[in-house]
Design a protein around this motif. Structure first.
Motif, PDB file in Angstrom:
ATOM      1  N   GLY A   1       7.583   2.485 -16.047  1.00 38.15           N
ATOM      2  CA  GLY A   1       7.373   3.742 -15.319  1.00 38.15           C
ATOM      3  C   GLY A   1       7.496   3.606 -13.818  1.00 38.15           C
ATOM      4  N   VAL A   2       8.114   2.547 -13.330  1.00 41.72           N
ATOM      5  CA  VAL A   2       8.264   2.361 -11.882  1.00 41.72           C
ATOM      6  C   VAL A   2       9.739   2.197 -11.533  1.00 41.72           C
ATOM      7  CG1 VAL A   2       7.676   0.936  -9.878  1.00 41.72           C
ATOM      8  CG2 VAL A   2       6.056   1.139 -11.790  1.00 41.72           C
ATOM      9  N   GLU A   3      10.185   3.038 -10.628  1.00 38.44           N
ATOM     10  CA  GLU A   3      11.548   2.869 -10.121  1.00 38.44           C
ATOM     11  C   GLU A   3      11.455   2.681  -8.625  1.00 38.44           C
ATOM     12  OE1 GLU A   3      14.825   5.643 -10.912  1.00 38.44           O
ATOM     13  OE2 GLU A   3      13.622   6.209 -12.695  1.00 38.44           O
ATOM     14  N   ARG A   4      12.320   1.826  -8.091  1.00 39.96           N
ATOM     15  CA  ARG A   4      12.276   1.679  -6.627  1.00 39.96           C
ATOM     16  C   ARG A   4      13.676   1.645  -6.042  1.00 39.96           C
ATOM     17  NH1 ARG A   4       8.811  -3.735  -5.996  1.00 39.96           N
ATOM     18  NH2 ARG A   4       8.853  -4.353  -8.185  1.00 39.96           N
ATOM     19  N   ARG A   5      13.768   2.190  -4.842  1.00 40.53           N
ATOM     20  CA  ARG A   5      15.036   2.178  -4.124  1.00 40.53           C
ATOM     21  C   ARG A   5      14.758   1.753  -2.683  1.00 40.53           C
ATOM     22  NH1 ARG A   5      17.853   5.865  -0.990  1.00 40.53           N
ATOM     23  NH2 ARG A   5      16.413   7.584  -1.375  1.00 40.53           N
ATOM     24  N   THR A   6      15.529   0.768  -2.244  1.00 38.02           N
ATOM     25  CA  THR A   6      15.371   0.277  -0.875  1.00 38.02           C
ATOM     26  C   THR A   6      15.956   1.287   0.104  1.00 38.02           C
ATOM     27  OG1 THR A   6      15.537  -1.981  -1.676  1.00 38.02           O
ATOM     28  CG2 THR A   6      15.878  -1.643   0.678  1.00 38.02           C
ATOM     29  N   LEU A   7      15.249   1.495   1.195  1.00 35.26           N
ATOM     30  CA  LEU A   7      15.702   2.443   2.219  1.00 35.26           C
ATOM     31  C   LEU A   7      16.238   1.686   3.425  1.00 35.26           C
ATOM     32  CD1 LEU A   7      12.513   4.677   2.122  1.00 35.26           C
ATOM     33  CD2 LEU A   7      14.794   5.471   1.479  1.00 35.26           C
TER      34      LEU A   7
ATOM     35  N   PHE B   1       0.861  -1.179   0.000  1.00 37.40           N
ATOM     36  CA  PHE B   1       0.000   0.000   0.000  1.00 37.40           C
ATOM     37  C   PHE B   1       0.898   1.229   0.000  1.00 37.40           C
ATOM     38  CE2 PHE B   1      -2.816   2.855   2.828  1.00 37.40           C
ATOM     39  CZ  PHE B   1      -3.407   3.447   1.720  1.00 37.40           C
ATOM     40  N   ALA B   2       0.805   2.011  -1.082  1.00 34.72           N
ATOM     41  CA  ALA B   2       1.665   3.190  -1.226  1.00 34.72           C
ATOM     42  C   ALA B   2       0.849   4.440  -0.928  1.00 34.72           C
ATOM     43  CB  ALA B   2       2.240   3.248  -2.637  1.00 34.72           C
ATOM     44  N   LEU B   3       1.061   4.969   0.274  1.00 31.18           N
ATOM     45  CA  LEU B   3       0.273   6.116   0.725  1.00 31.18           C
ATOM     46  C   LEU B   3       1.153   7.328   1.020  1.00 31.18           C
ATOM     47  CD1 LEU B   3      -2.408   7.332   1.937  1.00 31.18           C
ATOM     48  CD2 LEU B   3      -1.702   6.366   4.121  1.00 31.18           C
ATOM     49  N   ASN B   4       2.212   7.098   1.824  1.00 30.55           N
ATOM     50  CA  ASN B   4       2.993   8.213   2.376  1.00 30.55           C
ATOM     51  C   ASN B   4       3.766   8.988   1.324  1.00 30.55           C
ATOM     52  OD1 ASN B   4       2.591   7.704   5.305  1.00 30.55           O
ATOM     53  ND2 ASN B   4       3.431   5.723   4.691  1.00 30.55           N
ATOM     54  N   GLU B   5       3.882  10.282   1.593  1.00 31.76           N
ATOM     55  CA  GLU B   5       4.737  11.123   0.754  1.00 31.76           C
ATOM     56  C   GLU B   5       5.557  12.015   1.666  1.00 31.76           C
ATOM     57  OE1 GLU B   5       2.869  12.973  -2.604  1.00 31.76           O
ATOM     58  OE2 GLU B   5       1.473  11.304  -2.893  1.00 31.76           O
ATOM     59  N   GLY B   6       6.478  11.415   2.388  1.00 35.15           N
ATOM     60  CA  GLY B   6       7.404  12.207   3.198  1.00 35.15           C
ATOM     61  C   GLY B   6       7.011  12.350   4.650  1.00 35.15           C
TER      62      GLY B   6
ATOM     63  N   LYS C   1      -2.143   7.237 -16.387  1.00 30.91           N
ATOM     64  CA  LYS C   1      -0.710   7.124 -16.070  1.00 30.91           C
ATOM     65  C   LYS C   1      -0.427   7.833 -14.747  1.00 30.91           C
ATOM     66  CE  LYS C   1       0.283   5.548 -20.298  1.00 30.91           C
ATOM     67  NZ  LYS C   1       0.730   4.183 -20.577  1.00 30.91           N
ATOM     68  N   LEU C   2       0.329   7.152 -13.886  1.00 31.03           N
ATOM     69  CA  LEU C   2       0.631   7.672 -12.550  1.00 31.03           C
ATOM     70  C   LEU C   2       1.994   8.349 -12.505  1.00 31.03           C
ATOM     71  CD1 LEU C   2       0.199   7.762  -9.383  1.00 31.03           C
ATOM     72  CD2 LEU C   2       1.233   5.478  -9.339  1.00 31.03           C
ATOM     73  N   THR C   3       2.002   9.547 -11.868  1.00 32.57           N
ATOM     74  CA  THR C   3       3.259  10.267 -11.673  1.00 32.57           C
ATOM     75  C   THR C   3       3.348  10.692 -10.216  1.00 32.57           C
ATOM     76  OG1 THR C   3       3.015  11.153 -13.891  1.00 32.57           O
ATOM     77  CG2 THR C   3       4.657  12.210 -12.483  1.00 32.57           C
ATOM     78  N   GLY C   4       4.538  10.536  -9.636  1.00 29.12           N
ATOM     79  CA  GLY C   4       4.713  10.978  -8.247  1.00 29.12           C
ATOM     80  C   GLY C   4       5.659  10.062  -7.502  1.00 29.12           C
ATOM     81  N   THR C   5       5.903  10.437  -6.244  1.00 32.68           N
ATOM     82  CA  THR C   5       6.848   9.673  -5.426  1.00 32.68           C
ATOM     83  C   THR C   5       6.190   9.282  -4.108  1.00 32.68           C
ATOM     84  OG1 THR C   5       8.674  10.918  -6.384  1.00 32.68           O
ATOM     85  CG2 THR C   5       9.126   9.734  -4.332  1.00 32.68           C
ATOM     86  N   LYS C   6       6.317   8.011  -3.761  1.00 32.41           N
ATOM     87  CA  LYS C   6       5.744   7.502  -2.508  1.00 32.41           C
ATOM     88  C   LYS C   6       6.875   7.018  -1.604  1.00 32.41           C
ATOM     89  CE  LYS C   6       1.317   7.994  -3.220  1.00 32.41           C
ATOM     90  NZ  LYS C   6       0.475   8.752  -2.269  1.00 32.41           N
ATOM     91  N   SER C   7       6.901   7.536  -0.393  1.00 32.46           N
ATOM     92  CA  SER C   7       7.972   7.147   0.523  1.00 32.46           C
ATOM     93  C   SER C   7       7.571   7.436   1.958  1.00 32.46           C
ATOM     94  CB  SER C   7       9.242   7.934   0.193  1.00 32.46           C
ATOM     95  OG  SER C   7      10.228   7.717   1.184  1.00 32.46           O
ATOM     96  N   PRO C   8       7.798   6.503   2.879  1.00 32.30           N
ATOM     97  CA  PRO C   8       8.245   5.138   2.645  1.00 32.30           C
ATOM     98  C   PRO C   8       7.056   4.227   2.299  1.00 32.30           C
ATOM     99  CG  PRO C   8       8.044   5.523   4.986  1.00 32.30           C
ATOM    100  CD  PRO C   8       7.664   6.815   4.317  1.00 32.30           C
ATOM    101  N   VAL C   9       7.353   3.195   1.522  1.00 34.77           N
ATOM    102  CA  VAL C   9       6.344   2.177   1.215  1.00 34.77           C
ATOM    103  C   VAL C   9       6.824   0.867   1.838  1.00 34.77           C
ATOM    104  CG1 VAL C   9       5.119   0.915  -0.583  1.00 34.77           C
ATOM    105  CG2 VAL C   9       5.755   3.316  -0.950  1.00 34.77           C
ATOM    106  N   ALA C  10       6.075   0.376   2.840  1.00 38.97           N
ATOM    107  CA  ALA C  10       6.451  -0.877   3.491  1.00 38.97           C
ATOM    108  C   ALA C  10       6.397  -2.008   2.475  1.00 38.97           C
ATOM    109  CB  ALA C  10       5.510  -1.169   4.652  1.00 38.97           C
ATOM    110  N   ASP C  11       7.440  -2.803   2.423  1.00 39.45           N
ATOM    111  CA  ASP C  11       7.581  -3.910   1.477  1.00 39.45           C
ATOM    112  C   ASP C  11       7.541  -3.464   0.022  1.00 39.45           C
ATOM    113  OD1 ASP C  11       7.770  -6.042   3.500  1.00 39.45           O
ATOM    114  OD2 ASP C  11       5.704  -5.451   3.957  1.00 39.45           O
TER     115      ASP C  11
ATOM    116  N   VAL D   1      11.426   3.653  -1.513  1.00 45.68           N
ATOM    117  CA  VAL D   1      10.857   4.815  -2.205  1.00 45.68           C
ATOM    118  C   VAL D   1      10.392   4.308  -3.562  1.00 45.68           C
ATOM    119  CG1 VAL D   1      11.258   7.130  -3.085  1.00 45.68           C
ATOM    120  CG2 VAL D   1      12.716   6.229  -1.272  1.00 45.68           C
ATOM    121  N   LEU D   2       9.157   4.596  -3.904  1.00 45.13           N
ATOM    122  CA  LEU D   2       8.672   4.236  -5.245  1.00 45.13           C
ATOM    123  C   LEU D   2       8.488   5.518  -6.043  1.00 45.13           C
ATOM    124  CD1 LEU D   2       5.910   1.537  -4.528  1.00 45.13           C
ATOM    125  CD2 LEU D   2       8.356   1.209  -4.880  1.00 45.13           C
ATOM    126  N   THR D   3       9.165   5.578  -7.197  1.00 44.65           N
ATOM    127  CA  THR D   3       9.010   6.750  -8.053  1.00 44.65           C
ATOM    128  C   THR D   3       8.275   6.318  -9.318  1.00 44.65           C
ATOM    129  OG1 THR D   3      11.108   7.546  -7.193  1.00 44.65           O
ATOM    130  CG2 THR D   3      10.249   8.648  -9.150  1.00 44.65           C
TER     131      THR D   3
END
Lengths: 423, 374
Positions: free
Chosen positions: B184-190, B123-128, B145-155, B201-203
């Motif tokens: 269109g999805v990039e992810r980086r582990t925090l 579930f991607a909800l948070n934005e900072g 099409k979805l644009t934006g950044t979600k962080s943190p996203v658990a799992d 972080v899901l971009t």
């Protein structure tokens, strides 16, 4: 999971409800509802008589001491039926306060330890409220350390077999209204303290018994000191063997903690309505974020107690014995009430200082503030309860007892320490 | 009156406990924590085979079709061993979103995979930083099409599909199903305080997004689903609190100081008694939550917030005092105390911080449901 009655429970509830509806002293309802902590609230008539007459009416219809056998004046009902009765009795249950100690603690002790004849003589009038009992345990020098008590019972030298009692008890709730007392006394000071105790019951009208009310910190006088000067007790009024008093007292104390802790409210609903009423920064207090955080803390404690009680009722409903989770009741309720009262007064601002029955919020939080210190001490202090949870529930070892194998007469006490050191 | 689990549910609890202990118990969490793995794949597969993941998913969507009460007892056991698996994200949240608001096609597309453990949801909800609210949602969807950044996203590091809260073309907060393995999805582990449950972080830059539920219903649906998830997560917290208390108790019995077990000292004994009190209050509040969840009672929002606040505090309380009872050994990496401390503090933030839930609890008690609190 559900909160529903079984069909049998529902039928019983309906029967109880209609009887209470037809018989309860409804003219007292408003006064009872406005009662504050530590005060039954009945002023329109003698409150003792109000309690006795409601109890008598219940007894005549078979609703007194529901869980006791019929031959002892009870209703021979299941624990679950007793719970339902208590729920339905509602506000009128506070009229039972006069009998709590007798029916909740002394009665079960008599039932477990007395002979048949004694039980048939003593229990029915206790159940019907004709005779009120008190519990003569604590002493000025032995509260938490109950087994250190000093009231002495010695055999009379006239060959009658009677016991002669001298000493002093304290914190005796309701002694001034009592007909009978359950008394623990020392019969042998030459053995370790737990082994030299014996349990008796006696008429509070016996010559040599003097009851002196204690003026409490909150201004009321529900506790008493009781002095014994050469009070004579027949040996037939001994419960258990000579020297078995400690074991007998555990029956009483187990019942005491169950009865004080069960179904306690912490005053949360009243706090919530206060928070809708008073203002912080020109808005109802309930909209303030600090207040909300505190309220949530009190809410989860109140509800945790409520649903802990319901888990116990579930066990009863299945015919099981409730688990150790009930031991937290008084520990949580006492401390929560005190914190809650302080918080409520803080919200009332400088008016929090006013304690009047017709003052802000009926003075109810002030009454809780002033009575709750006793809740944290009576029937096992917070510290004793934590020991009990630690040792009986979690299985931790007991504290090292330096007085364990010492004859009672040789144990240092506040008064005896110097003498012991000098010797 | 029956505020207890059934014999079948208690048997399921035992079965799951044995399964988890046979697999190594808490050692599984340590293994993930100290490796690059984002979760324990074998364990997750095992849970799927046991039918645990699909416990509350209907059979027509590949689940076992039991009730949420069954899922509660499973959650408690996962909490006891602080299992390093994405059950909360995938089952309490993603699957629950689909069940509550998904179309037939969406349910058919994802639920069987989630139940089988073949796909993981998030579930991607948070934005900072800061307390989460609908006003903080900036991510947006335009032309599907979805644009934006979600962080943190658990799992978010291991998930295959996400339920994303974003603004529709009209600006209304809505929910979207997004295939995280698509374009269109990039992810980086925090790095996080509890790496055994990954955060990412899901971009999104033009990722295909499919509406879930009605446009503009996003916050409403999310609130409902988070309430349900909060109760299940409270069971995990309860399991963790109990286990931390047991660890502390066992150590207090075994550790000697000044010639006696430290558990005989009142300073330690009373600390443990207070931990027992917290855990017991939390358990009773969790039972209330479970009842509300399973029966769909109108008290569900109050019950969820109560269970959530109570269990968060109990787990944090027991986990921190578990370290204290262990003394210096409790602060070594070798002892398991810090594993519970990490999980306790991470779970206290998942789904929104404790203070957020306190706030919601009071809101709910004062708007029409005062009776429930009395």
């Amino acid at each position: 999971m559900d909160f529903e009655d079984t069909p049998e429970e529902a039928a019983f509830r309906a029967e109880v409800r209609s009887w209470i509806d037809a018989n309860a002293p409804k003219h007292l309802e408003d006064q009872l509802k406005r009662a504050n902590f530590g005060d039954m609230g009945v002023t329109s008539e003698d409150p003792i008589q109000a309690c006795k007459s409601w109890q008598k009416k219940k007894a005549e219809a078979g609703w007194a001491c529901l869980h006791w056998p019929k031959e002892y004046g009870g209703g021979n009902r299941t624990p679950m039926e007793r719970v339902i009765w208590n729920q339905e009795e509602g506000i009128f249950r506070s009229l039972g306060g006069l009998f709590t100690i007798g029916q909740g603690m002394c009665g079960p002790t008599v039932m477990a330890w007395a002979d048949e004849e004694t039980k048939r003589r003593m229990l029915p009038p206790l159940a019907s409220g004709e005779e009120v009992w008190c519990q003569l345990f604590s002493e000025p020098a032995s509260g938490s350390d109950l087994a250190g008590l000093r009231t002495r019972a010695v055999k009379a030298d006239d060959g009658s077999g009677d016991w002669i009692v001298n000493g002093q008890k304290i914190w005796t709730s309701g002694a001034q209204n009592s007909d009978w007392g359950l008394l623990i006394a020392r019969t042998d000071p030459d053995v370790p303290k737990h082994k030299g105790l014996t349990m008796f019951f006696l008429s509070m009208k016996s010559p040599g018994v003097e009851v002196r009310p204690i003026k409490q910190a909150n201004g009321q006088s529900s506790f008493n000191e009781v002095y014994f000067t050469d009070v004579r007790i027949p040996d037939s009024q001994r419960l258990g063997a000579v020297g078995q008093g400690w074991e007998v007292s555990l029956t009483t104390l187990m019942n005491e903690r169950l009865s004080i802790g069960s179904g306690m409210s912490t005053g949360f609903p009243q706090l919530l309505s206060l928070c809708m009423d008073v203002e912080v920064d020109g808005k109802p207090a309930v909209q303030d974020s600090n207040v909300r955080s505190k309220l949530a803390q009190f809410a989860v404690r109140e509800m945790g107690l409520k649903y802990t009680g319901m888990r116990a009722i579930t066990a009863l409903s299945k015919g099981e014995t409730p688990g150790p989770e009930n031991s937290i009741g008084k520990l949580v309720a006492g401390a929560t009430m005190q914190d809650l009262a302080m918080f409520a007064l803080d919200l009332q601002g400088q008016s929090g200082v006013i304690w009047e029955k017709d003052g802000p919020h009926d003075g109810r939080f002030q009454a809780i503030l002033m009575r709750s210190p006793a809740t944290r001490i009576e029937g096992g202090s917070d510290e004793i309860l934590r020991n009990i949870i630690g040792e009986r529930v979690l299985g931790l070892p007991g504290d090292i007892r330096v007085d364990k194998d010492v004859a009672f007469k040789d144990i240092p006490t506040s008064g005896r320490k110097k003498a012991a050191a000098a010797a | 009156m029956n505020l207890d689990f059934s014999d079948e549910q208690k048997a399921l609890k035992e079965q799951v406990r044995r399964f988890l202990e046979d697999r190594g118990g808490v050692a599984q969490m340590r293994a993930v924590l100290t490796s690059d793995a984002s979760y324990d794949k074998d364990l997750y597969k095992g849970l799927a085979e046991l039918g645990v993941l699909g416990a509350a998913i209907p059979e027509e969507f590949g689940g076992v079709g039991l009730s949420h009460l069954d899922l509660c007892v499973v959650a408690e056991e996962l909490g006891r061993v602080i299992a390093p698996v994405p059950v909360a994200s995938s089952i309490y949240l993603a699957a629950e979103f689909l069940l509550q608001a998904g179309s037939q096609a969406q349910k058919e597309a994802w639920l069987p995979k989630l139940a089988a453990g073949e796909a993981i949801g998030a579930f991607a909800l948070n934005e900072g930083e800061g307390r989460m609210g609908p006003e903080k949602i900036k991510a947006s969807v335009s032309g599907g099409k979805l644009t934006g950044t979600k962080s943190p996203v658990a799992d978010g590091d291991c998930a295959d599909v996400a339920i994303v809260a974003a603004r529709s073309e009209s600006g209304a907060v809505s929910l979207y199903v997004v295939d995280l393995n698509g374009p269109g999805v990039e992810r980086r582990t925090l790095n996080s305080i509890d790496p055994s449950r990954g955060q990412a972080v899901l971009t999104f830059s033009g990722a295909p997004a499919e509406l879930l539920g009605g446009e503009g219903d996003g916050w409403h649906i999310a609130t409902q689903v988070m309430d349900r998830a909060a109760i299940l997560m409270a069971y995990e917290q309860l399991g963790g609190a109990d286990r931390a208390l047991e660890m502390a108790r066992d150590y207090a019995l075994e550790r000697m100081a000044f010639g006696r077990p430290i558990g005989s000292f009142q300073a330690i004994k009373h600390m443990l008694a207070d931990m027992y009190v917290s855990a017991t209050l939390a358990r009773s509040n969790c039972y209330y939550g479970a009842w509300a969840l399973a029966s769909g009672a109108s008290e569900l929002p109050v019950a969820a917030a109560t269970a959530r606040v109570s269990a968060s505090q109990a787990f944090q309380h027991c986990a921190k005092n578990n370290i204290q009872v262990h003394g210096g050994m409790g602060f070594t990496f070798e002892y398991d105390c810090h594993l519970f401390y990490r999980r306790a503090n991470a779970l206290a933030l998942a789904l929104g911080s404790v203070s957020t839930w306190e706030d919601m609890l009071v809101d709910r008690m004062t708007t029409g449901n005062v009776a429930a609190a009395a």
